[in-house]
Design a protein around this motif. Structure first.
Motif, PDB file in Angstrom:
ATOM      1  N   ASP A 224       0.826  -1.211   0.000  1.00 48.03           N
ATOM      2  CA  ASP A 224       0.000   0.000   0.000  1.00 48.03           C
ATOM      3  C   ASP A 224       0.860   1.261   0.000  1.00 48.03           C
ATOM      4  O   ASP A 224       0.565   2.235   0.689  1.00 48.03           O
ATOM      5  CB  ASP A 224      -0.970   0.009   1.177  1.00 48.03           C
ATOM      6  N   GLY A 225       1.959   1.238  -0.723  1.00 49.28           N
ATOM      7  CA  GLY A 225       2.829   2.406  -0.857  1.00 49.28           C
ATOM      8  C   GLY A 225       3.836   2.600   0.255  1.00 49.28           C
ATOM      9  O   GLY A 225       4.680   3.485   0.184  1.00 49.28           O
ATOM     10  N   VAL A 226       3.784   1.783   1.294  1.00 49.02           N
ATOM     11  CA  VAL A 226       4.736   1.877   2.409  1.00 49.02           C
ATOM     12  C   VAL A 226       5.801   0.811   2.205  1.00 49.02           C
ATOM     13  O   VAL A 226       5.494  -0.355   1.952  1.00 49.02           O
ATOM     14  CB  VAL A 226       4.030   1.668   3.775  1.00 49.02           C
ATOM     15  N   GLU A 227       7.066   1.226   2.306  1.00 49.89           N
ATOM     16  CA  GLU A 227       8.142   0.271   2.075  1.00 49.89           C
ATOM     17  C   GLU A 227       8.164  -0.823   3.136  1.00 49.89           C
ATOM     18  O   GLU A 227       8.090  -0.563   4.329  1.00 49.89           O
ATOM     19  CB  GLU A 227       9.504   0.966   2.051  1.00 49.89           C
ATOM     20  N   LEU A 228       8.246  -2.051   2.658  1.00 52.95           N
ATOM     21  CA  LEU A 228       8.418  -3.225   3.508  1.00 52.95           C
ATOM     22  C   LEU A 228       9.896  -3.569   3.473  1.00 52.95           C
ATOM     23  O   LEU A 228      10.441  -3.902   2.424  1.00 52.95           O
ATOM     24  CB  LEU A 228       7.590  -4.400   2.971  1.00 52.95           C
ATOM     25  N   HIS A 229      10.567  -3.467   4.607  1.00 55.81           N
ATOM     26  CA  HIS A 229      11.998  -3.746   4.678  1.00 55.81           C
ATOM     27  C   HIS A 229      12.210  -5.241   4.448  1.00 55.81           C
ATOM     28  O   HIS A 229      11.719  -6.072   5.208  1.00 55.81           O
ATOM     29  CB  HIS A 229      12.530  -3.322   6.039  1.00 55.81           C
ATOM     30  N   VAL A 230      12.933  -5.585   3.378  1.00 56.67           N
ATOM     31  CA  VAL A 230      13.217  -6.987   3.052  1.00 56.67           C
ATOM     32  C   VAL A 230      14.716  -7.230   3.078  1.00 56.67           C
ATOM     33  O   VAL A 230      15.515  -6.304   2.939  1.00 56.67           O
ATOM     34  CB  VAL A 230      12.649  -7.393   1.674  1.00 56.67           C
ATOM     35  N   MET A 231      15.071  -8.482   3.244  1.00 57.37           N
ATOM     36  CA  MET A 231      16.475  -8.864   3.270  1.00 57.37           C
ATOM     37  C   MET A 231      16.621 -10.219   2.593  1.00 57.37           C
ATOM     38  O   MET A 231      15.805 -11.118   2.804  1.00 57.37           O
ATOM     39  CB  MET A 231      16.954  -8.957   4.717  1.00 57.37           C
ATOM     40  N   ARG A 232      17.659 -10.344   1.796  1.00 58.42           N
ATOM     41  CA  ARG A 232      17.947 -11.619   1.154  1.00 58.42           C
ATOM     42  C   ARG A 232      18.954 -12.377   2.002  1.00 58.42           C
ATOM     43  O   ARG A 232      19.993 -11.849   2.384  1.00 58.42           O
ATOM     44  CB  ARG A 232      18.513 -11.394  -0.241  1.00 58.42           C
TER      45      ARG A 232
ATOM     46  N   ARG B 102      -2.365  -1.675   9.086  1.00 56.41           N
ATOM     47  CA  ARG B 102      -1.480  -0.886   8.232  1.00 56.41           C
ATOM     48  C   ARG B 102      -0.029  -1.238   8.512  1.00 56.41           C
ATOM     49  O   ARG B 102       0.344  -1.491   9.652  1.00 56.41           O
ATOM     50  CB  ARG B 102      -1.646   0.620   8.512  1.00 56.41           C
ATOM     51  N   LEU B 103       0.766  -1.223   7.473  1.00 53.77           N
ATOM     52  CA  LEU B 103       2.208  -1.370   7.630  1.00 53.77           C
ATOM     53  C   LEU B 103       2.766  -0.004   7.988  1.00 53.77           C
ATOM     54  O   LEU B 103       2.497   0.985   7.302  1.00 53.77           O
ATOM     55  CB  LEU B 103       2.846  -1.865   6.325  1.00 53.77           C
ATOM     56  N   LEU B 104       3.481   0.070   9.066  1.00 55.75           N
ATOM     57  CA  LEU B 104       4.100   1.330   9.478  1.00 55.75           C
ATOM     58  C   LEU B 104       5.506   1.414   8.913  1.00 55.75           C
ATOM     59  O   LEU B 104       6.189   0.399   8.789  1.00 55.75           O
ATOM     60  CB  LEU B 104       4.140   1.431  11.006  1.00 55.75           C
ATOM     61  N   PRO B 105       5.961   2.620   8.573  1.00 56.46           N
ATOM     62  CA  PRO B 105       7.320   2.736   8.038  1.00 56.46           C
ATOM     63  C   PRO B 105       8.348   2.216   9.035  1.00 56.46           C
ATOM     64  O   PRO B 105       8.231   2.418  10.244  1.00 56.46           O
ATOM     65  CB  PRO B 105       7.484   4.257   7.834  1.00 56.46           C
ATOM     66  N   PHE B 106       9.348   1.543   8.506  1.00 57.93           N
ATOM     67  CA  PHE B 106      10.423   0.990   9.327  1.00 57.93           C
ATOM     68  C   PHE B 106      11.395   2.113   9.667  1.00 57.93           C
ATOM     69  O   PHE B 106      11.870   2.813   8.778  1.00 57.93           O
ATOM     70  CB  PHE B 106      11.151  -0.107   8.532  1.00 57.93           C
ATOM     71  N   PRO B 107      11.694   2.328  10.953  1.00 52.21           N
ATOM     72  CA  PRO B 107      12.641   3.398  11.307  1.00 52.21           C
ATOM     73  C   PRO B 107      14.027   3.092  10.749  1.00 52.21           C
ATOM     74  O   PRO B 107      14.507   1.971  10.849  1.00 52.21           O
ATOM     75  CB  PRO B 107      12.642   3.408  12.835  1.00 52.21           C
ATOM     76  N   THR B 108      14.646   4.103  10.167  1.00 57.87           N
ATOM     77  CA  THR B 108      15.957   3.903   9.555  1.00 57.87           C
ATOM     78  C   THR B 108      17.106   4.247  10.477  1.00 57.87           C
ATOM     79  O   THR B 108      18.244   3.951  10.172  1.00 57.87           O
ATOM     80  CB  THR B 108      16.068   4.721   8.266  1.00 57.87           C
ATOM     81  N   ASN B 109      16.847   4.903  11.581  1.00 59.16           N
ATOM     82  CA  ASN B 109      17.919   5.258  12.517  1.00 59.16           C
ATOM     83  C   ASN B 109      17.622   4.726  13.883  1.00 59.16           C
ATOM     84  O   ASN B 109      16.647   4.704  14.412  1.00 59.16           O
ATOM     85  CB  ASN B 109      18.112   6.764  12.596  1.00 59.16           C
TER      86      ASN B 109
END
Length: 131
Positions: free
Chosen positions: A82-90, A124-131
């Motif tokens: 829904d336009g909110v980035e989902l933090h993914v990792m390979r 809702r997916l909340l934005p993942f904090p980057t700091n």
């Protein structure tokens, strides 16, 4: 040579069963690549944009190699719900995880987005904090 005790036999059997399970699990993970997610090569997932369970999920190779935008951990891939980035990792084995379903590896970023939608159960997916 010491005789084979019941404890030693059970310990050996358990170790062999664990090794067989680990080998079978590794083989299963290597065969789960979805062809529609890998149009260019087996290691490069393609873009997707779909509605899954009423939620818009998108994924695409990310420009730049920074941590934001799915760059560092996502192998240069960005996923959105829904336009909110989902933090993914390979992972090293080629599987993918997300911040929402961290302990359930899946074969592709599309599968990670779908698993996140399932786990969110309408929230809702909340934005993942980057700091």
């Amino acid at each position: 040579m010491p005789e084979l005790s019941r404890r030693r036999a059970l310990t050996t059997a358990a170790a062999l069963a664990a090794a067989a399970t680990a080998t079978g699990t590794a083989a299963a993970h290597s065969t789960h690549a979805a062809p529609s997610d890998s149009p260019n090569s087996p290691g490069s997932p393609g873009s997707f944009d779909e509605v899954y369970k009423g939620r818009r999920i998108q994924g695409r190779p990310a420009a730049g190699g920074g941590h934001h935008g799915g760059g560092h951990h996502g192998g240069g891939y960005a996923v959105f719900v829904d336009g909110v980035e989902l933090h993914v990792m390979r992972n090293a084995d080629g599987s993918w995880i997300s911040v929402v379903s961290h302990y359930a590896p899946v074969p592709s970023p599309r599968a990670a987005a779908r698993a996140a939608v399932d786990e969110l159960q309408g929230a809702r997916l909340l934005p993942f904090p980057t700091n």
